[in-house]
Design an enzyme around this catalytic site. Structure first.
Site, PDB file in Angstrom:
ATOM      1  N   ASN A 178      -4.212  -1.893   7.074  1.00 18.41           N
ATOM      2  CA  ASN A 178      -3.738  -3.122   6.445  1.00 18.41           C
ATOM      3  C   ASN A 178      -2.798  -3.807   7.438  1.00 18.41           C
ATOM      4  O   ASN A 178      -1.662  -3.386   7.607  1.00 18.41           O
ATOM      5  CB  ASN A 178      -3.005  -2.766   5.138  1.00 18.41           C
ATOM      6  CG  ASN A 178      -2.334  -3.963   4.492  1.00 18.41           C
ATOM      7  OD1 ASN A 178      -2.595  -5.110   4.875  1.00 18.41           O
ATOM      8  ND2 ASN A 178      -1.473  -3.711   3.521  1.00 18.41           N
TER       9      ASN A 178
ATOM     10  N   LYS B 274      -1.466  -6.683   7.325  1.00 20.22           N
ATOM     11  CA  LYS B 274      -0.492  -7.598   6.700  1.00 20.22           C
ATOM     12  C   LYS B 274      -0.444  -8.917   7.490  1.00 20.22           C
ATOM     13  O   LYS B 274      -1.466  -9.328   8.030  1.00 20.22           O
ATOM     14  CB  LYS B 274       0.878  -6.915   6.597  1.00 20.22           C
ATOM     15  CG  LYS B 274       0.762  -5.518   5.968  1.00 20.22           C
ATOM     16  CD  LYS B 274       2.056  -4.903   5.553  1.00 20.22           C
ATOM     17  CE  LYS B 274       1.772  -3.542   4.946  1.00 20.22           C
ATOM     18  NZ  LYS B 274       2.964  -2.901   4.411  1.00 20.22           N
TER      19      LYS B 274
ATOM     20  N   HIS C  16      -1.532  -4.699  -4.006  1.00 25.59           N
ATOM     21  CA  HIS C  16      -0.569  -4.157  -3.052  1.00 25.59           C
ATOM     22  C   HIS C  16       0.840  -4.440  -3.570  1.00 25.59           C
ATOM     23  O   HIS C  16       1.089  -5.504  -4.145  1.00 25.59           O
ATOM     24  CB  HIS C  16      -0.769  -4.778  -1.666  1.00 25.59           C
ATOM     25  CG  HIS C  16       0.025  -4.055  -0.618  1.00 25.59           C
ATOM     26  ND1 HIS C  16       1.367  -4.295  -0.431  1.00 25.59           N
ATOM     27  CD2 HIS C  16      -0.315  -3.077   0.255  1.00 25.59           C
ATOM     28  CE1 HIS C  16       1.813  -3.480   0.525  1.00 25.59           C
ATOM     29  NE2 HIS C  16       0.803  -2.733   0.965  1.00 25.59           N
TER      30      HIS C  16
ATOM     31  N   GLU D  69       3.425  -5.403  -2.183  1.00 25.44           N
ATOM     32  CA  GLU D  69       4.028  -6.658  -1.687  1.00 25.44           C
ATOM     33  C   GLU D  69       3.500  -7.863  -2.474  1.00 25.44           C
ATOM     34  O   GLU D  69       4.225  -8.834  -2.692  1.00 25.44           O
ATOM     35  CB  GLU D  69       3.749  -6.802  -0.175  1.00 25.44           C
ATOM     36  CG  GLU D  69       4.595  -5.819   0.630  1.00 25.44           C
ATOM     37  CD  GLU D  69       3.980  -5.328   1.926  1.00 25.44           C
ATOM     38  OE1 GLU D  69       3.066  -5.984   2.458  1.00 25.44           O
ATOM     39  OE2 GLU D  69       4.413  -4.258   2.404  1.00 25.44           O
TER      40      GLU D  69
ATOM     41  N   GLU E 191       0.179   4.243  -3.265  1.00 21.80           N
ATOM     42  CA  GLU E 191       1.203   3.896  -2.279  1.00 21.80           C
ATOM     43  C   GLU E 191       2.573   3.842  -2.942  1.00 21.80           C
ATOM     44  O   GLU E 191       2.944   2.805  -3.520  1.00 21.80           O
ATOM     45  CB  GLU E 191       0.905   2.527  -1.663  1.00 21.80           C
ATOM     46  CG  GLU E 191      -0.436   2.446  -0.951  1.00 21.80           C
ATOM     47  CD  GLU E 191      -0.444   1.323   0.078  1.00 21.80           C
ATOM     48  OE1 GLU E 191      -0.668   1.624   1.258  1.00 21.80           O
ATOM     49  OE2 GLU E 191      -0.201   0.164  -0.295  1.00 21.80           O
TER      50      GLU E 191
ATOM     51  N   GLY F 199       6.457   1.219   4.781  1.00 24.19           N
ATOM     52  CA  GLY F 199       7.211   0.590   5.862  1.00 24.19           C
ATOM     53  C   GLY F 199       8.604   1.162   6.058  1.00 24.19           C
ATOM     54  O   GLY F 199       9.428   0.571   6.744  1.00 24.19           O
TER      55      GLY F 199
ATOM     56  N   SER G 252       3.814   4.860   5.217  1.00 28.08           N
ATOM     57  CA  SER G 252       4.264   5.494   6.463  1.00 28.08           C
ATOM     58  C   SER G 252       3.339   6.594   6.980  1.00 28.08           C
ATOM     59  O   SER G 252       3.792   7.601   7.521  1.00 28.08           O
ATOM     60  CB  SER G 252       5.701   6.009   6.303  1.00 28.08           C
ATOM     61  OG  SER G 252       6.578   4.920   6.021  1.00 28.08           O
TER      62      SER G 252
HETATM   63  P1  PGA Z   1       3.038   1.359   6.085  1.00 34.32           P
HETATM   64  O1  PGA Z   1       2.329   0.377   5.050  1.00 34.32           O
HETATM   65  O2  PGA Z   1       1.978   2.290   6.619  1.00 34.32           O
HETATM   66  O3  PGA Z   1       3.606   0.471   7.141  1.00 34.32           O
HETATM   67  O4  PGA Z   1       4.074   2.119   5.337  1.00 34.32           O
HETATM   68  C1  PGA Z   1       1.341   0.847   4.174  1.00 34.32           C
HETATM   69  C2  PGA Z   1       0.835  -0.277   3.299  1.00 34.32           C
HETATM   70  O5  PGA Z   1       1.624  -1.141   2.909  1.00 34.32           O
HETATM   71  O6  PGA Z   1      -0.365  -0.343   2.979  1.00 34.32           O
END
Ligand code: PGA
Length: 252
Positions: free
Chosen positions: A9, A11, A96, A98, A168, A174, A214
Site C-alpha cells: 500500500n 499511500k 483502511h 486512514e 491492521e 506506521g 509495520s
Molecule cells: P505500515 O502501513 O506498514 O507503514 O505500518 C500498513 C498499512 O497502513 O497498510
C-alpha cells in the site's frame, strides 16, 4: 491452498516515474512465484494504470487504495470502479484506518463501497483493526467483529470468494510497533472463526487474511509462519525494493 499475498500500500507516495521504477525493480528481484502466491501493488490512482500494465495479472496485480460508492456523476475528486477496471486495476482496498479516521468513512459508506467493488467483479481487500485504547480496554474483538459485521458480512457466500481481509491494528500502522506474531495470530483465528459462524467452513478455510502494521523484512517470516496469517498489507516497507522483495520471499 488459500492464496498467500504480499500487498504494497503505497499511500500518497511516489510519482508516476518512481512508481514504475519501483515495480520494475521489485519484479526483477522477486523470486519465482508459485501459483498460490500473489504480489499486489496499490499505487496512487494517478499511476495505477501505468503500474497495472507492468503486472502480468497472474502473480502480479495492481489495485486502487479507495473508490467511490457511486457509479458516476457529480462527485468531484472521486474515482469509480468502472474507471479502475478500465485501466486494469483488479483489486480495491476498502476500510483502511486512514480512510476511516482522516476522511470520516463510516460503517454504511464502507458497506456501500464493499458492495460496489464486488459488483464490479474486482477483488475487495477489506481492512479492519482496533485502536490502542480499544485494545487496552480489551475491546479489540468486539471492534473488529463490528467492523466486519456492519460493512462486509452483508455480502453473500458467493461474493465472499472475491474478498481478502486485512487485519491492521491501528496502533501498529506506521509506528514501527508490530503486533507480536501471537497477538496477530490470535486475532486472525478469531476472524476466521467469525467467517465460519457467518458463512461456512469453506469460506473460513479459503479466505486469505493478511496482517498489516509495520511489517518489514525482519519480522515478515515469523508473522507469515502463523497458521492463520496469509501474508501482509505493507505500507512503509513496500516503498523499498529490498525490504519488499524480502517480504515477498517470506511468503509461505
Ligand atoms: P505500515 O502501513 O506498514 O507503514 O505500518 C500498513 C498499512 O497502513 O497498510
Amino acid at each position: 491452498m488459500r492464496k498467500k499475498i504480499a500487498a504494497g500500500n503505497w499511500k500518497m507516495n511516489t510519482t508516476l516515474q518512481d512508481g514504475v521504477q519501483l515495480v520494475t525493480d521489485i519484479k526483477k528481484k522477486s523470486p519465482a512465484l508459485h501459483a498460490h502466491q500473489e504480489v499486489l501493488f496499490f499505487p496512487p490512482s494517478t499511476h495505477l494504470g501505468v503500474v497495472a500494465l507492468e503486472c502480468n495479472q497472474k502473480n502480479f496485480f495492481a489495485g486502487a487504495q479507495n473508490c467511490s460508492q457511486f457509479d458516476k456523476g457529480a462527485y468531484t475528486g472521486e474515482i469509480s470502479t468502472d474507471m479502475i477496471k478500465a485501466i486494469k486495476g483488479s483489486h480495491v482496498i476498502i476500510g483502511h484506518s486512514e480512510r476511516r479516521s482522516i476522511f470520516g468513512e463510516n460503517f454504511s459508506t464502507l458497506k456501500e463501497k464493499s458492495t460496489k467493488v464486488i459488483e464490479a467483479g474486482l477483488t475487495l481487500v477489506f481492512c479492519c483493526g482496533e485502536t490502542l485504547t480499544e485494545r487496552e480496554s480489551n475491546n479489540h474483538y468486539n471492534v473488529v467483529k463490528e467492523q466486519l459485521e456492519l460493512s462486509l458480512f452483508h455480502l453473500s457466500k458467493e461474493q465472499m470468494k472475491m474478498v481478502v481481509i486485512a487485519y491492521e491494528p491501528v496502533w501498529a500502522i506506521g509506528t514501527g510497533k508490530t503486533a507480536s506474531p501471537a497477538e496477530a495470530q490470535d486475532m486472525h483465528a478469531f476472524i476466521r472463526a467469525l467467517l465460519k459462524e457467518k458463512y461456512d467452513e469453506t469460506i473460513a478455510t479459503q479466505t486469505s487474511i493478511l496482517y498489516g502494521g509495520s511489517v518489514n523484512a525482519a519480522n515478515a517470516k515469523e508473522l507469515f509462519g502463523q497458521p492463520d496469517i496469509d501474508g501482509g498489507l505493507v505500507g512503509g516497507a513496500s516503498l523499498k525494493v529490498d525490504e519488499f522483495t524480502s517480504i515477498i520471499q517470506a511468503l509461505p
